[in-house]
Write an enzyme that holds these catalytic residues in place. Sequence first.
Site, PDB file in Angstrom:
ATOM      1  N   LYS A 165      63.853 -46.655 -33.303  1.00  0.00           N
ATOM      2  CA  LYS A 165      63.824 -46.359 -34.745  1.00  0.00           C
ATOM      3  C   LYS A 165      65.085 -45.598 -35.183  1.00  0.00           C
ATOM      4  CE  LYS A 165      62.024 -44.869 -38.764  1.00  0.00           C
ATOM      5  NZ  LYS A 165      61.537 -45.633 -39.874  1.00  0.00           N
ATOM      6  N   THR A 180      57.604 -40.675 -37.775  1.00  0.00           N
ATOM      7  CA  THR A 180      58.967 -40.642 -37.251  1.00  0.00           C
ATOM      8  C   THR A 180      59.241 -39.211 -36.814  1.00  0.00           C
ATOM      9  OG1 THR A 180      59.646 -42.344 -38.816  1.00  0.00           O
ATOM     10  CG2 THR A 180      61.395 -41.079 -37.752  1.00  0.00           C
ATOM     11  N   LYS A 199      66.691 -37.314 -42.874  1.00  0.00           N
ATOM     12  CA  LYS A 199      65.807 -36.929 -41.760  1.00  0.00           C
ATOM     13  C   LYS A 199      66.103 -37.780 -40.523  1.00  0.00           C
ATOM     14  CE  LYS A 199      61.061 -37.196 -40.108  1.00  0.00           C
ATOM     15  NZ  LYS A 199      59.659 -37.534 -40.337  1.00  0.00           N
TER      16      LYS A 199
HETATM   17  P1  NAD Z   1      53.739 -37.739 -46.496  1.00  0.00           P
HETATM   18  O1  NAD Z   1      54.292 -36.357 -46.587  1.00  0.00           O
HETATM   19  O2  NAD Z   1      53.386 -38.476 -47.747  1.00  0.00           O
HETATM   20  O3  NAD Z   1      52.419 -37.726 -45.565  1.00  0.00           O
HETATM   21  C1  NAD Z   1      52.222 -36.875 -44.472  1.00  0.00           C
HETATM   22  C2  NAD Z   1      50.800 -36.353 -44.563  1.00  0.00           C
HETATM   23  O4  NAD Z   1      50.519 -35.537 -43.425  1.00  0.00           O
HETATM   24  C3  NAD Z   1      50.574 -35.459 -45.802  1.00  0.00           C
HETATM   25  O5  NAD Z   1      49.558 -36.034 -46.619  1.00  0.00           O
HETATM   26  C4  NAD Z   1      50.139 -34.117 -45.207  1.00  0.00           C
HETATM   27  O6  NAD Z   1      49.129 -33.456 -45.971  1.00  0.00           O
HETATM   28  C5  NAD Z   1      49.619 -34.562 -43.852  1.00  0.00           C
HETATM   29  N1  NAD Z   1      49.549 -33.455 -42.897  1.00  0.00           N
HETATM   30  C6  NAD Z   1      50.459 -32.444 -42.710  1.00  0.00           C
HETATM   31  N2  NAD Z   1      49.998 -31.612 -41.753  1.00  0.00           N
HETATM   32  C7  NAD Z   1      48.797 -32.100 -41.350  1.00  0.00           C
HETATM   33  C8  NAD Z   1      47.840 -31.680 -40.395  1.00  0.00           C
HETATM   34  N3  NAD Z   1      48.048 -30.591 -39.656  1.00  0.00           N
HETATM   35  N4  NAD Z   1      46.715 -32.422 -40.242  1.00  0.00           N
HETATM   36  C9  NAD Z   1      46.513 -33.544 -40.974  1.00  0.00           C
HETATM   37  N5  NAD Z   1      47.375 -33.991 -41.893  1.00  0.00           N
HETATM   38  C10 NAD Z   1      48.511 -33.266 -42.077  1.00  0.00           C
HETATM   39  O7  NAD Z   1      54.792 -38.570 -45.638  1.00  0.00           O
HETATM   40  P2  NAD Z   1      54.876 -40.163 -45.470  1.00  0.00           P
HETATM   41  O8  NAD Z   1      55.885 -40.693 -46.422  1.00  0.00           O
HETATM   42  O9  NAD Z   1      53.496 -40.714 -45.437  1.00  0.00           O
HETATM   43  O10 NAD Z   1      55.553 -40.263 -44.028  1.00  0.00           O
HETATM   44  C11 NAD Z   1      54.810 -40.063 -42.839  1.00  0.00           C
HETATM   45  C12 NAD Z   1      55.710 -40.350 -41.660  1.00  0.00           C
HETATM   46  O11 NAD Z   1      56.189 -41.694 -41.748  1.00  0.00           O
HETATM   47  C13 NAD Z   1      56.954 -39.454 -41.590  1.00  0.00           C
HETATM   48  O12 NAD Z   1      57.183 -39.122 -40.243  1.00  0.00           O
HETATM   49  C14 NAD Z   1      58.046 -40.340 -42.157  1.00  0.00           C
HETATM   50  O13 NAD Z   1      59.328 -40.014 -41.657  1.00  0.00           O
HETATM   51  C15 NAD Z   1      57.601 -41.712 -41.683  1.00  0.00           C
HETATM   52  N6  NAD Z   1      58.087 -42.824 -42.496  1.00  0.00           N
HETATM   53  C16 NAD Z   1      58.040 -42.764 -43.853  1.00  0.00           C
HETATM   54  C17 NAD Z   1      58.512 -43.833 -44.595  1.00  0.00           C
HETATM   55  C18 NAD Z   1      58.474 -43.807 -46.101  1.00  0.00           C
HETATM   56  O14 NAD Z   1      59.107 -44.657 -46.732  1.00  0.00           O
HETATM   57  N7  NAD Z   1      57.737 -42.890 -46.724  1.00  0.00           N
HETATM   58  C19 NAD Z   1      59.037 -44.971 -43.953  1.00  0.00           C
HETATM   59  C20 NAD Z   1      59.024 -45.017 -42.560  1.00  0.00           C
HETATM   60  C21 NAD Z   1      58.556 -43.932 -41.839  1.00  0.00           C
END
Ligand code: NAD
Length: 290
Positions: free
Chosen positions: A162, A87, A237
């Site tokens: 979204k 997102t 966010k």
């Molecule tokens: P998260 O922080 O658990 O995962 C993100 C991952 O990206 C981390 O493991 C981090 O190490 C990795 N990362 C950061 N920089 C990086 C790089 N340069 N190269 C490779 N990896 C890198 O977050 P999440 O909960 O998995 O969410 C991910 C996305 O999904 C976000 O944009 C969030 O808004 C969206 N989202 C989350 C949810 C939820 O319920 N968690 C629901 C819908 C959408």
Amino acid sequence: MQIGFIGLGNMGGPMAANLAAAGHEVTGFDPVAPYPDGVTPAKSGKDAARGRDVVITMLPDGPILRAVAADIMGVMTKGAVLLDCSTVDVDSARAVAADAEAMGLRPLDAPVSGGVGGASAGTLTFMVGGSDDAFKTAAPLFEVMGQKAVHCGAYGDGQAAKICNNMILGVTMIATCEAFALADKLGLDRQAMFDVVSTSSGYSWSMNAYCPAPGIGPQSPADNGYRPGFAAELMLKDLRLSQQAAEAVDADTPTGQLARDLYERFVESEDGRGKDFSALLPRFEARSRG
Ligand code: NAD
């Protein structure tokens, strides 16, 4: 398919695991998160992306997406699909997609709803922006990771859908919580309130499927001490992204702005961080007017 998967956090980890379990060859990269079963670790984002049919990114925000995309696009195979499921702000989604297209890649923005539970169960909903042919290529992957994929239009339109959806969600959750708090003070029984509203014109997903009052309606984070679920800071966010987009296109979104301000206060100055976004109900309950 040969898939590169970059960002194996709370969402990306189980999504990548489901693709591997479905028989796809998945090579992943994340500097921090553990590698799920079936996913071959790569040394870098470039290594995960090189030579793959589809590269999926699931990253925290727009600036990180822009940096990762700039790093990997040069090593990707021409015609490969760059499928971003994070997102992010609409501007970042459109900028990354324009660069990808200029480099002969096929970009899609495909943010999800359904949370960590949906990612694990393979029941996410994808809101997708990009070309028809890229959507067709990615469709079998959406089927593994989710239960529904809506092709919303050109790239950026997935992110637009979204943030509009989540602006409605934030606003209706606030309205549902404040109405419960008012009903309490009026002496109305919570079950009666639910029975009426859930079958009347005030119904919504927030009331009917995710009721913020414990012990009422279907199981929800309210029944689990307001442990997320969907954390208040993630709602913040998305509300910030919707206001950023509204400012960019000069759209008048007064309740979206109020919702952003309220979640900001709840997360940053009160005790909302780490709680489910429906924990506004005990917040309202504890307060008086003014
Ligand atoms: P998260 O922080 O658990 O995962 C993100 C991952 O990206 C981390 O493991 C981090 O190490 C990795 N990362 C950061 N920089 C990086 C790089 N340069 N190269 C490779 N990896 C890198 O977050 P999440 O909960 O998995 O969410 C991910 C996305 O999904 C976000 O944009 C969030 O808004 C969206 N989202 C989350 C949810 C939820 O319920 N968690 C629901 C819908 C959408």
